[in-house]
Design a protein around this motif. Structure first.
Motif, PDB file in Angstrom:
ATOM      1  N   ILE A   8      36.744  39.616 -28.621  1.00 50.67           N
ATOM      2  CA  ILE A   8      37.260  40.834 -27.994  1.00 50.67           C
ATOM      3  C   ILE A   8      38.697  41.097 -28.431  1.00 50.67           C
ATOM      4  O   ILE A   8      39.058  42.212 -28.784  1.00 50.67           O
ATOM      5  N   GLU A  16      46.719  30.814 -24.926  1.00 49.86           N
ATOM      6  CA  GLU A  16      46.155  31.875 -24.075  1.00 49.86           C
ATOM      7  C   GLU A  16      44.820  31.468 -23.467  1.00 49.86           C
ATOM      8  O   GLU A  16      44.278  32.177 -22.628  1.00 49.86           O
ATOM      9  N   GLN A  60      44.320  34.317 -20.511  1.00 52.15           N
ATOM     10  CA  GLN A  60      45.436  35.263 -20.627  1.00 52.15           C
ATOM     11  C   GLN A  60      45.133  36.340 -21.663  1.00 52.15           C
ATOM     12  O   GLN A  60      45.980  36.728 -22.457  1.00 52.15           O
ATOM     13  N   GLY A  61      43.884  36.788 -21.643  1.00 51.60           N
ATOM     14  CA  GLY A  61      43.484  37.862 -22.543  1.00 51.60           C
ATOM     15  C   GLY A  61      42.421  38.662 -21.838  1.00 51.60           C
ATOM     16  O   GLY A  61      42.641  39.148 -20.726  1.00 51.60           O
ATOM     17  N   CYS A  62      41.226  38.705 -22.450  1.00 49.70           N
ATOM     18  CA  CYS A  62      40.146  39.521 -21.898  1.00 49.70           C
ATOM     19  C   CYS A  62      39.406  38.833 -20.744  1.00 49.70           C
ATOM     20  O   CYS A  62      38.524  39.423 -20.144  1.00 49.70           O
ATOM     21  N   ARG A  63      39.747  37.590 -20.458  1.00 50.12           N
ATOM     22  CA  ARG A  63      39.159  36.819 -19.363  1.00 50.12           C
ATOM     23  C   ARG A  63      37.649  36.602 -19.528  1.00 50.12           C
ATOM     24  O   ARG A  63      36.925  36.423 -18.549  1.00 50.12           O
ATOM     25  N   GLN A  64      37.201  36.587 -20.789  1.00 44.04           N
ATOM     26  CA  GLN A  64      35.786  36.315 -21.035  1.00 44.04           C
ATOM     27  C   GLN A  64      35.567  34.830 -21.302  1.00 44.04           C
ATOM     28  O   GLN A  64      36.440  34.150 -21.837  1.00 44.04           O
ATOM     29  N   ARG A  84      28.036  35.031 -23.012  1.00 42.91           N
ATOM     30  CA  ARG A  84      26.881  35.827 -22.564  1.00 42.91           C
ATOM     31  C   ARG A  84      25.938  36.177 -23.702  1.00 42.91           C
ATOM     32  O   ARG A  84      24.795  36.549 -23.469  1.00 42.91           O
TER      33      ARG A  84
END
Ligand SMILES: [Zn+2]
Lengths: 88, 198
Positions: A8, A16, A60-64, A84
Motif C-alpha cells: 500500500i 514503521e 505507522q503507515g496503512c495499518r494493514q 488478506r
C-alpha cells in the motif's frame, strides 16, 4: 536497516512496522481432538534458519497486516503481500 | 457540538526563533484546526457500497494510496484498502455523506476532535522533514497533492504536500504538543517563524 516494501505505502523503513507472528502456523480443524496438535499450534514454533514467512503490521503507515518473506540468516527481505490476499 | 480547542494553545508563541542569519526565516510553522474530519471504513465490498456517497460529494471513486483527491473544500485520503479519511477544511457538515452511507456496511468515525494540523512552509521544508521522518521528500518522489502516512517520533502521522514548499501534518491531538516541540527543535538550525492564522 531493513526496508520493507508495503503493497500500500511503498518502500519504508522497518521502524514503521511491528513484528506480529509466525505466518506458517495453521490452526488445526476445530474438531481436532488430538491434544498434541493443539499444543503444537498454541505453543511450539519452528525456528528456521533461512527463508521464513512472518506477519508484520504496518502500524505507522496503512495499518494493514502483511505477510513478509524474510531470511532469518541474511535478513534479506523478499515478497510482501497483504495478509488478506494470502490464501489460508 | 463541543467547541474544538487547540492542543497547542500553550505552546504556540508567534515570533522568530533559531538561526537568524538569513534575511527571511527559511521556515514558517503554524497550526490549524482540521475542520471536520471523518473516517469511513468497510470490508471487501467497500468500493461498491461507498461509491454513491462519494459521488454525491464530487469524488470519482477512491483514488489511490498516494494522491489527495479534492472536491471543493473536501479532501479525500485513501489511507488503506478499505478506509478513507475525509476532511472538510471549513468545518462543514458531513450530514449528507452520512445519509448516503449504510452504517451496517460502512461505519464512520468522527475524528474532528482527534487530530490537529501542523503546517510547515518554506524553502527548507524538505530538509526539515528529512530530519523528522525517513521518507524521500524531494518534489519528484513526493509531488504536490500527494500524501503519506509515516511516523514522527514513533507517532503515526499523515503528511500532505500542499505545494512545493508547504506540507500539512495531521497529528493525533494527544501527541500534538510533543510533535510541535520536536519540529521546533529540529527547525532551529534553519531559523523559523511561528505564525498564527487569523
Ligand atoms: Zn503500509
Amino acid at each position: 536497516m531493513l526496508r520493507i516494501k508495503c503493497p500500500i505505502c511503498g518502500l519504508r523503513d522497518e521502524t514503521e512496522f511491528t513484528y506480529g507472528a509466525d505466518a506458517i502456523v495453521r490452526r488445526p480443524d476445530m474438531d481436532e481432538t488430538n491434544p498434541q496438535d493443539w499444543l503444537n499450534y498454541v505453543f511450539y514454533r519452528d525456528d528456521p534458519k533461512g527463508p521464513h514467512k512472518e506477519y508484520w503490521h504496518h502500524v505507522q503507515g496503512c495499518r494493514q497486516w502483511l505477510v513478509l518473506e524474510r531470511n532469518t540468516l541474511s535478513h534479506e527481505i523478499g515478497a510482501c503481500r497483504l495478509a488478506r490476499e494470502v490464501p489460508k | 457540538m463541543i467547541e474544538i480547542r487547540s492542543p497547542l494553545s500553550s505552546s504556540v508563541e508567534p515570533g522568530e526563533y533559531g538561526a537568524q542569519s538569513a534575511a527571511k526565516a527559511a521556515l514558517q510553522l503554524s497550526e490549524r484546526a482540521p475542520g471536520s474530519l471523518i473516517q469511513i471504513a468497510g470490508w471487501q465490498d467497500f468500493a461498491t457500497v461507498t461509491a454513491p456517497a462519494l459521488g454525491a460529494l464530487g469524488f470519482d471513486g477512491h483514488g489511490n494510496f498516494r494522491t489527495v483527491q479534492t472536491a471543493g473544500p473536501v479532501s479525500c485520503y485513501r489511507i488503506a484498502p478499505d478506509k478513507l479519511l475525509l476532511r472538510h477544511s471549513d468545518g462543514g457538515s458531513f450530514k449528507e455523506l452520512l445519509e448516503n452511507l449504510n452504517p451496517a456496511s460502512s461505519p464512520t468515525l468522527d475524528l474532528s476532535h482527534a487530530r490537529w494540523l501542523i503546517e510547515i512552509e518554506g524553502s527548507e521544508v524538505e530538509a526539515l522533514l528529512a530530519r523528522l521522518a525517513s521518507l524521500d521528500f524531494s518534489l519528484q518522489e513526493f509531488p504536490e497533492g500527494t500524501f503519506a502516512q509515516t511516523g514522527i517520533h514513533h507517532v503515526g502521522v499523515l503528511l500532505h504536500r500542499v505545494s512545493a514548499d508547504k506540507f500539512l501534518i495531521f497529528v493525533p491531538v494527544t501527541w500534538a504538543e510533543s510533535i510541535w516541540n520536536l519540529i521546533c527543535e529540529t527547525a532551529a538550525p534553519f531559523g523559523f517563524k511561528v505564525i498564527v492564522h487569523p
